[in-house]
Design an enzyme around this catalytic site. Structure first.
Site, PDB file in Angstrom:
ATOM      1  NE  ARG A 107      -2.027   0.080   3.599  1.00  0.00           N
ATOM      2  CZ  ARG A 107      -3.558   0.301   4.534  1.00  0.00           C
ATOM      3  NH1 ARG A 107      -4.384   0.032   4.591  1.00  0.00           N
ATOM      4  NH2 ARG A 107      -3.046   0.959   5.574  1.00  0.00           N
ATOM      5  CB  THR A 111      -3.081   6.935  -2.310  1.00  0.00           C
ATOM      6  OG1 THR A 111      -1.915   5.798  -1.961  1.00  0.00           O
ATOM      7  CG2 THR A 111      -1.781   8.598  -3.033  1.00  0.00           C
ATOM      8  CG  ASP A 203       2.445  -3.494   9.467  1.00  0.00           C
ATOM      9  OD1 ASP A 203       2.669  -4.893   8.870  1.00  0.00           O
ATOM     10  OD2 ASP A 203       3.386  -3.178   8.062  1.00  0.00           O
ATOM     11  CG  ASP A 206       6.217  -3.655   9.913  1.00  0.00           C
ATOM     12  OD1 ASP A 206       7.263  -4.691   8.796  1.00  0.00           O
ATOM     13  OD2 ASP A 206       6.105  -2.914  10.122  1.00  0.00           O
TER      14      ASP A 206
HETATM   15  C1  PRP Z   1      -1.171  -5.001   4.439  1.00  0.00           C
HETATM   16  C2  PRP Z   1      -1.938  -6.241   4.621  1.00  0.00           C
HETATM   17  C3  PRP Z   1      -2.750  -5.985   3.283  1.00  0.00           C
HETATM   18  C4  PRP Z   1      -2.497  -4.927   3.044  1.00  0.00           C
HETATM   19  C5  PRP Z   1      -4.266  -4.289   3.092  1.00  0.00           C
HETATM   20  O1  PRP Z   1      -0.413  -5.759   3.689  1.00  0.00           O
HETATM   21  O2  PRP Z   1      -1.084  -8.006   4.896  1.00  0.00           O
HETATM   22  O3  PRP Z   1      -2.035  -6.525   2.266  1.00  0.00           O
HETATM   23  O4  PRP Z   1      -2.349  -4.380   3.449  1.00  0.00           O
HETATM   24  O5  PRP Z   1      -4.530  -2.926   3.049  1.00  0.00           O
HETATM   25  P1  PRP Z   1      -5.681  -2.360   2.366  1.00  0.00           P
HETATM   26  O6  PRP Z   1      -7.045  -3.271   2.903  1.00  0.00           O
HETATM   27  O7  PRP Z   1      -6.005  -1.012   3.094  1.00  0.00           O
HETATM   28  O8  PRP Z   1      -5.247  -2.568   0.635  1.00  0.00           O
HETATM   29  P2  PRP Z   1       1.150  -3.737   3.247  1.00  0.00           P
HETATM   30  O9  PRP Z   1       0.803  -2.986   2.379  1.00  0.00           O
HETATM   31  O10 PRP Z   1       1.399  -3.421   4.504  1.00  0.00           O
HETATM   32  O11 PRP Z   1       2.419  -4.551   2.565  1.00  0.00           O
HETATM   33  P3  PRP Z   1       3.314  -5.599   3.296  1.00  0.00           P
HETATM   34  O12 PRP Z   1       2.120  -7.364   3.994  1.00  0.00           O
HETATM   35  O13 PRP Z   1       4.624  -6.176   2.265  1.00  0.00           O
HETATM   36  O14 PRP Z   1       3.285  -5.148   5.155  1.00  0.00           O
HETATM   37  N1  URA Z   2      -2.332  -3.834   6.750  1.00  0.00           N
HETATM   38  C1  URA Z   2      -1.500  -3.762   8.159  1.00  0.00           C
HETATM   39  O1  URA Z   2      -0.552  -5.042   8.548  1.00  0.00           O
HETATM   40  N2  URA Z   2      -2.571  -3.638   9.236  1.00  0.00           N
HETATM   41  C2  URA Z   2      -3.426  -2.950   9.247  1.00  0.00           C
HETATM   42  O2  URA Z   2      -4.284  -2.707  10.185  1.00  0.00           O
HETATM   43  C3  URA Z   2      -3.774  -2.412   8.043  1.00  0.00           C
HETATM   44  C4  URA Z   2      -3.070  -2.381   7.068  1.00  0.00           C
END
Ligand code: PRP
Ligand code: URA
Length: 212
Positions: A107, A111, A203, A206
């Protein structure tokens, strides 16, 4: 949140118990990873109530009988990277021979729009039941785009599993993809101004991988 025919929220006491530990900021990476896997396994059992069974002949020590089995080769798992990776073993516990595709999304922190950076799907995925998995369903942008990518490859039978969902995100995916069954183990209250789920667990990527 409105009721959607394609949304299934789990309300299982065992899942509640595990999610309470998962949310705790003091839960470390190892336990976090194990809990994500365990919850995913429970969700996989629950979401397969409608799975197609094929008749097979089995010989017991006493006689021949016709029994029913899942066609394991008809299952595929597609995690949304990164955090979805944490759910793959949970589905594999139930379907050890399922093949795995990967869709990479992150994400944009300003935005909140998802950006696809990787997509590798197994041959023949269009004829399989696909489990798209991601622990967090926040705005719903990542899930909607990942489902679009799967449909572009011809997938018709898709289940999306998320561990924690915000009402906004669930609604967005349910409306954009009414043919996809959406399984969420817990419905949370809302998103904060940065698109994080409240109360949530922080997160997920993480916490699974020990990054910041
Ligand atoms: C997180 C999560 C989803 C997304 C959800 O991933 O694992 O993929 O955010 O958010 P949304 O419903 O608003 O799209 P992130 O983008 O943080 O990437 P990561 O898994 O690599 O940490
Ligand atoms: N992605 C995450 O990992 N946690 C949240 O709360 C939202 C998006």
């Amino acid at each position: 949140m409105k009721n959607f025919k394609n949304v299934f929220i789990f309300d299982h006491p065992l899942v509640k118990h595990k999610i309470a530990i998962l949310r705790d900021k003091n839960t470390g990476m190892k336990q976090f990873r194990e809990l994500i896997e365990e919850i995913t396994t429970i969700m996989t059992y629950e979401s397969m109530r409608d799975v197609e069974l094929v008749p097979v002949e089995v010989e017991t020590p006493l006689e021949k009988t016709v029994q029913y089995k899942v066609k394991e080769e008809s299952i595929a798992i597609v995690p949304i990277l990164r955090a979805g990776l944490g759910m793959v073993n949970g589905v594999h516990t139930v379907f050890p021979t399922a093949c795995v595709g990967h869709i990479g999304m992150y994400r944009n922190e300003q935005t909140l729009e998802p950006q696809e950076y990787y997509c590798k799907l197994p041959d023949g995925i269009e004829n399989k039941t696909v489990f798209l998995v991601d622990p967090m369903l926040a705005t719903g942008g990542s899930a909607v785009d990942a489902l679009n990518a799967l449909k572009k490859r011809g997938c018709k039978n898709i289940k999306f599993m998320a561990i924690i969902g915000a009402p906004e995100g669930i609604e967005k995916v349910a409306i954009a993809h009414p043919d996809v069954k959406i399984y969420v183990s817990t419905l949370d209250r809302q998103l904060n101004a940065h698109g994080y789920i409240l109360p949530g667990l922080g997160d997920a990527g993480d916490r699974l991988f020990g990054t910041k």
